[in-house]
Design an enzyme around this catalytic site. Structure first.
Site, PDB file in Angstrom:
ATOM      1  N   THR A  43       0.460  -1.002  -0.250  1.00  0.00           N
ATOM      2  CA  THR A  43      -0.222   0.133  -0.234  1.00  0.00           C
ATOM      3  C   THR A  43       0.940   1.799  -0.053  1.00  0.00           C
ATOM      4  O   THR A  43       0.636   2.575  -1.033  1.00  0.00           O
ATOM      5  CB  THR A  43      -1.130  -0.256   1.403  1.00  0.00           C
ATOM      6  OG1 THR A  43      -1.956  -1.709   1.861  1.00  0.00           O
ATOM      7  CG2 THR A  43      -1.569   0.819   0.980  1.00  0.00           C
ATOM      8  N   CYS A  44       1.858   1.493   0.445  1.00  0.00           N
ATOM      9  CA  CYS A  44       2.907   2.299   1.139  1.00  0.00           C
ATOM     10  C   CYS A  44       3.015   2.447  -0.114  1.00  0.00           C
ATOM     11  O   CYS A  44       3.050   4.703  -0.687  1.00  0.00           O
ATOM     12  CB  CYS A  44       4.203   1.957   2.207  1.00  0.00           C
ATOM     13  SG  CYS A  44       5.158   3.361   2.360  1.00  0.00           S
ATOM     14  N   GLY A 181     -12.678  12.162   8.185  1.00  0.00           N
ATOM     15  CA  GLY A 181     -12.085  13.574   8.398  1.00  0.00           C
ATOM     16  C   GLY A 181     -10.636  12.542   9.230  1.00  0.00           C
ATOM     17  O   GLY A 181     -10.360  13.518  10.324  1.00  0.00           O
ATOM     18  N   GLY A 182     -10.254  11.541   9.450  1.00  0.00           N
ATOM     19  CA  GLY A 182      -8.797  10.999   9.719  1.00  0.00           C
ATOM     20  C   GLY A 182      -7.655  11.710   8.509  1.00  0.00           C
ATOM     21  O   GLY A 182      -7.968  12.769   7.923  1.00  0.00           O
ATOM     22  N   ILE A 184      -5.444  10.707   6.060  1.00  0.00           N
ATOM     23  CA  ILE A 184      -6.420   9.852   4.745  1.00  0.00           C
ATOM     24  C   ILE A 184      -6.607  11.089   3.925  1.00  0.00           C
ATOM     25  O   ILE A 184      -6.707  12.230   3.661  1.00  0.00           O
ATOM     26  CB  ILE A 184      -6.255   8.670   4.304  1.00  0.00           C
ATOM     27  CG1 ILE A 184      -5.110   7.271   4.737  1.00  0.00           C
ATOM     28  CG2 ILE A 184      -6.532   9.002   2.604  1.00  0.00           C
ATOM     29  CD1 ILE A 184      -5.270   6.202   4.254  1.00  0.00           C
ATOM     30  N   ARG A 268      -8.809   1.184   7.558  1.00  0.00           N
ATOM     31  CA  ARG A 268      -8.239   0.532   6.510  1.00  0.00           C
ATOM     32  C   ARG A 268      -8.410  -1.095   7.859  1.00  0.00           C
ATOM     33  O   ARG A 268      -8.406  -0.861   8.469  1.00  0.00           O
ATOM     34  CB  ARG A 268      -7.023  -0.147   6.066  1.00  0.00           C
ATOM     35  CG  ARG A 268      -7.006   2.029   4.733  1.00  0.00           C
ATOM     36  CD  ARG A 268      -5.415   2.199   4.964  1.00  0.00           C
ATOM     37  NE  ARG A 268      -5.261   0.889   4.031  1.00  0.00           N
ATOM     38  CZ  ARG A 268      -4.963   0.310   3.028  1.00  0.00           C
ATOM     39  NH1 ARG A 268      -5.867   1.165   1.978  1.00  0.00           N
ATOM     40  NH2 ARG A 268      -4.935  -0.524   2.552  1.00  0.00           N
ATOM     41  N   HIS A 436      21.374  26.937  14.775  1.00  0.00           N
ATOM     42  CA  HIS A 436      20.735  28.633  14.801  1.00  0.00           C
ATOM     43  C   HIS A 436      20.513  29.371  12.984  1.00  0.00           C
ATOM     44  O   HIS A 436      21.700  29.306  12.255  1.00  0.00           O
ATOM     45  CB  HIS A 436      20.445  29.284  15.182  1.00  0.00           C
ATOM     46  CG  HIS A 436      20.294  30.901  15.035  1.00  0.00           C
ATOM     47  ND1 HIS A 436      18.364  31.345  15.249  1.00  0.00           N
ATOM     48  CD2 HIS A 436      20.646  31.846  14.498  1.00  0.00           C
ATOM     49  CE1 HIS A 436      18.614  32.435  15.606  1.00  0.00           C
ATOM     50  NE2 HIS A 436      18.897  32.859  14.633  1.00  0.00           N
TER      51      HIS A 436
HETATM   52  P1  FAD Z   1       0.807  -3.353   3.225  1.00  0.00           P
HETATM   53  O1  FAD Z   1       1.146  -1.726   2.367  1.00  0.00           O
HETATM   54  O2  FAD Z   1      -0.458  -3.355   2.787  1.00  0.00           O
HETATM   55  O3  FAD Z   1       1.476  -4.540   1.697  1.00  0.00           O
HETATM   56  C1  FAD Z   1       1.224  -5.696   2.168  1.00  0.00           C
HETATM   57  C2  FAD Z   1       1.017  -6.152   0.550  1.00  0.00           C
HETATM   58  O4  FAD Z   1       0.952  -7.231   0.847  1.00  0.00           O
HETATM   59  C3  FAD Z   1       0.455  -5.906  -0.034  1.00  0.00           C
HETATM   60  O5  FAD Z   1       1.117  -5.106  -1.531  1.00  0.00           O
HETATM   61  C4  FAD Z   1      -0.841  -7.049  -0.703  1.00  0.00           C
HETATM   62  O6  FAD Z   1      -0.544  -7.146  -1.860  1.00  0.00           O
HETATM   63  C5  FAD Z   1       0.395  -8.194   0.444  1.00  0.00           C
HETATM   64  N1  FAD Z   1      -0.659  -9.126   0.731  1.00  0.00           N
HETATM   65  C6  FAD Z   1      -1.862  -8.974   0.820  1.00  0.00           C
HETATM   66  N2  FAD Z   1      -2.331 -10.557   0.717  1.00  0.00           N
HETATM   67  C7  FAD Z   1      -1.980 -11.595   0.510  1.00  0.00           C
HETATM   68  C8  FAD Z   1      -1.660 -12.677  -0.062  1.00  0.00           C
HETATM   69  N3  FAD Z   1      -2.889 -13.328   0.591  1.00  0.00           N
HETATM   70  N4  FAD Z   1      -0.342 -12.996  -1.032  1.00  0.00           N
HETATM   71  C9  FAD Z   1       0.773 -12.369  -1.645  1.00  0.00           C
HETATM   72  N5  FAD Z   1       0.497 -10.645  -1.581  1.00  0.00           N
HETATM   73  C10 FAD Z   1      -0.801 -10.205  -0.274  1.00  0.00           C
HETATM   74  N6  FAD Z   1       1.867   4.836   6.590  1.00  0.00           N
HETATM   75  C11 FAD Z   1       2.803   6.072   7.305  1.00  0.00           C
HETATM   76  O7  FAD Z   1       3.401   5.594   8.173  1.00  0.00           O
HETATM   77  N7  FAD Z   1       2.959   7.167   7.195  1.00  0.00           N
HETATM   78  C12 FAD Z   1       1.645   7.699   5.151  1.00  0.00           C
HETATM   79  O8  FAD Z   1       2.862   9.094   5.416  1.00  0.00           O
HETATM   80  C13 FAD Z   1       0.542   7.075   5.064  1.00  0.00           C
HETATM   81  N8  FAD Z   1       0.517   7.556   4.301  1.00  0.00           N
HETATM   82  C14 FAD Z   1      -1.183   6.792   3.639  1.00  0.00           C
HETATM   83  C15 FAD Z   1      -1.579   7.212   2.685  1.00  0.00           C
HETATM   84  C16 FAD Z   1      -2.432   6.532   2.023  1.00  0.00           C
HETATM   85  C17 FAD Z   1      -3.093   7.725   0.846  1.00  0.00           C
HETATM   86  C18 FAD Z   1      -2.612   5.648   2.186  1.00  0.00           C
HETATM   87  C19 FAD Z   1      -3.960   4.488   1.910  1.00  0.00           C
HETATM   88  C20 FAD Z   1      -1.757   4.386   3.691  1.00  0.00           C
HETATM   89  C21 FAD Z   1      -1.411   5.568   4.107  1.00  0.00           C
HETATM   90  N9  FAD Z   1      -0.118   5.040   5.247  1.00  0.00           N
HETATM   91  C22 FAD Z   1       1.011   5.795   5.199  1.00  0.00           C
HETATM   92  C23 FAD Z   1      -0.462   3.814   5.952  1.00  0.00           C
HETATM   93  C24 FAD Z   1       0.772   2.579   5.383  1.00  0.00           C
HETATM   94  O9  FAD Z   1       0.710   2.980   4.062  1.00  0.00           O
HETATM   95  C25 FAD Z   1       0.337   1.366   6.126  1.00  0.00           C
HETATM   96  O10 FAD Z   1       0.389   1.386   6.927  1.00  0.00           O
HETATM   97  C26 FAD Z   1       1.618  -0.288   5.796  1.00  0.00           C
HETATM   98  O11 FAD Z   1       1.517   0.009   3.273  1.00  0.00           O
HETATM   99  C27 FAD Z   1       1.091  -1.020   5.948  1.00  0.00           C
HETATM  100  O12 FAD Z   1       1.952  -2.268   5.204  1.00  0.00           O
HETATM  101  P2  FAD Z   1       2.062  -3.358   5.119  1.00  0.00           P
HETATM  102  O13 FAD Z   1       4.040  -3.651   5.032  1.00  0.00           O
HETATM  103  O14 FAD Z   1       1.908  -3.405   6.866  1.00  0.00           O
HETATM  104  O15 FAD Z   1       0.432  -3.675   4.370  1.00  0.00           O
END
Ligand code: FAD
Length: 460
Positions: A43-44, A181-182, A184, A268, A436
């Protein structure tokens, strides 16, 4: 079909939790595999942090250009417009660069990469696309999260989009409603408002960014209002009716908003596709883990958004690292305290530790504050809105929370993280010489204000 490959660690999901876990396991000498059903980076990289920050950098540039005249920067044209296709193209370049770099790092560490859906078939075996099966002495679930939906009439309209789609829009909507209003929601509100949309935010709670310190909500609300964003708090959406390419949003307050598009950003939920038929304990869909990231089944760990402990990329990466360390035989705990949160609006918002309300319930506290209007760097930048607020324990001066609304807040909050992690008190911060002119001097002064020792705050 069992392909005969046996790994020390199999990671399911290639986001910030997953790729860090796989690389860490490999660095520790383990044979590691990672399975990803979409693009590496999760997602990130693909639809979260990185696209959002690319769009929000444009807001900063637009704001700077608009303010340039005051400091003698003369632009030929009086209007600023956004070519969204070009911006999208630039975002795609950034995303591709980062994905390639993650894939490169995985390969460099000799992590085997499998494309497809990974599913547990036992506590040591994982199927890929229900075909090949690989074996892992330990398995780390890092499937992350997906957009949360709400069940109201009309929500399935094609004009209602999520953060998965917003960065692929080829047109800037004239009017955009943001449901939620979180973090995102407010980031997208500021971005699209700067790009020319008339933006409305609908928030169920009585304030935007409701989990953060009240003063941050107040400061940001003031900023959004100045930008012309209309915010409806203590309000829920009852139904949506699509009529002639417009959405009619009906609020429980009786108000009715008509827009071209709506962004659903109400949170989410964990993606549990990897679980298969295994009965791993979860609470409200979040995989239950202990502080070692262990699930209810031996050898299986869960890190990142999938366990719902702290849905942030940097927290996910740390959890992934902890899971890998433990899978490789260590015994390390995840420390959930002192994780910074940032919002990349302009000015930025950042926070760490307890809010003032939370701290008051638990401790006898002092609150220090320094406004950016008294900070030299902020004045040179003409970004004087905002403040640094420090909450400390009144007895020992231990820093319990830092909340910043202002320039470079999301960078400065990392210093607060260091101070808090190293248990540096507000008494000691004054001894650390800061460069500074820097915005960070405001953090020092806010710490000193907790004990009435700020040089730059006039006596009452
Ligand atoms: P994810 O990044 O969701 O990755 C999980 C991966 O697992 C995905 O690629 C998915 O395809 C894969 N997957 C899932 N199930 C399977 C399966 N069964 N087999 C194979 N692959 C699979 N966080 C911040 O810290 N700073 C920010 O500025 C920030 N901005 C954000 C903005 C938006 C618009 C959004 C939606 C989120 C934002 N976040 C931010 C949150 C951040 O994106 C997530 O907290 C982070 O990506 C979580 O990482 P993760 O590895 O746990 O999961």
């Amino acid at each position: 079909m069992l392909n005969g490959d046996i790994y020390d660690v199999v990671v399911i999901g290639g986001g910030p939790a997953g790729y860090v876990a796989a690389i860490k396991a490999a660095q520790l000498g383990g044979r590691a595999a990672i399975i990803e059903k979409g693009n590496m980076g999760g997602t990130c990289l693909n639809v979260g942090c990185i696209p959002a920050k690319t769009y929000l950098k444009n807001v900063e540039i637009i704001d700077e250009l608009k303010n340039g005249n005051r400091r003698g920067i003369i632009l030929d044209s009086s209007s600023i417009t956004i070519d969204i296709s070009k911006l999208k193209g630039f975002k795609d370049e950034v995303v591709t660069t980062l994905i390639n770099s993650v894939v490169g790092l995985l390969k460099n560490n000799k992590v085997d990469i499998y494309k497809g859906v990974g599913r547990l078939v036992s506590n040591t075996h994982v199927s890929i696309n229900d075909e090949d099966i690989i074996e892992g002495k330990s398995i780390i679930l890092t499937g992350g999260s997906k957009v949360s939906k709400i069940n109201i009439p009309g929500i399935d309209s094609n004009l209602v989009i999520s953060s998965d789609e917003i960065f692929n829009l080829n047109d800037i909507p004239n009017t955009l409603a943001i449901i939620g209003g979180g973090v995102i929601g407010v980031e997208m509100a500021v971005a699209f408002s700067a790009f020319g949309s008339k933006v409305f935010i609908i928030e169920l709670m009585d304030r935007i960014i409701p989990t953060m310190d009240q003063e941050l909500s107040n400061g940001l609300l003031d900023e959004l209002t100045k930008r012309g964003i209309e915010v409806y708090t203590s309000n829920s959406l009852k139904k949506i009716i699509e009529q002639k390419d417009k959405l009619h949003l009906y609020l429980d307050s009786g108000e009715n908003i008509i827009v071209d598009k709506a962004l659903l950003s109400v949170g989410r939920v964990p993606d549990l596709e990897a679980l298969g038929n295994l009965n791993i304990k979860n609470e409200y869909g979040k995989i239950k883990v202990n502080e070692y990231m262990e699930t209810s089944i031996p050898n299986i760990y869960a890190a990142g958004d999938i366990n719902g402990l702290k849905m942030l990329a940097h927290a996910a990466s740390r959890m992934g690292e902890i899971a890998a360390l433990n899978a490789m035989g260590d015994k390390v705990k995840f420390n959930i305290n002192n994780i910074p949160t940032g919002i990349y609006t302009n000015p930025e918002v950042a926070s760490i530790g307890l809010t003032e309300d939370e701290a008051r319930k638990k401790y006898d506290i002092v609150v220090g504050r320094f406004n950016f209007v008294g900070n030299g760097r902020a004045l040179t930048s003409a970004i004087t809105k905002g403040f640094v607020k420090v909450i400390a324990d009144s007895r020992y001066g231990q820093i319990l929370g830092v909340h910043i609304f202002g320039p470079s807040a999301v960078e400065m909050i990392n210093e607060a993280a260091v101070l808090m992690e190293m248990e540096i008190t507000v008494y000691e911060v004054g001894q650390i010489i800061h460069g500074h002119p820097t915005y960070s001097e405001a953090l020092v002064e806010a710490c000193l204000d907790c004990i009435g020792k700020s040089i730059y705050i006039p006596r009452a």
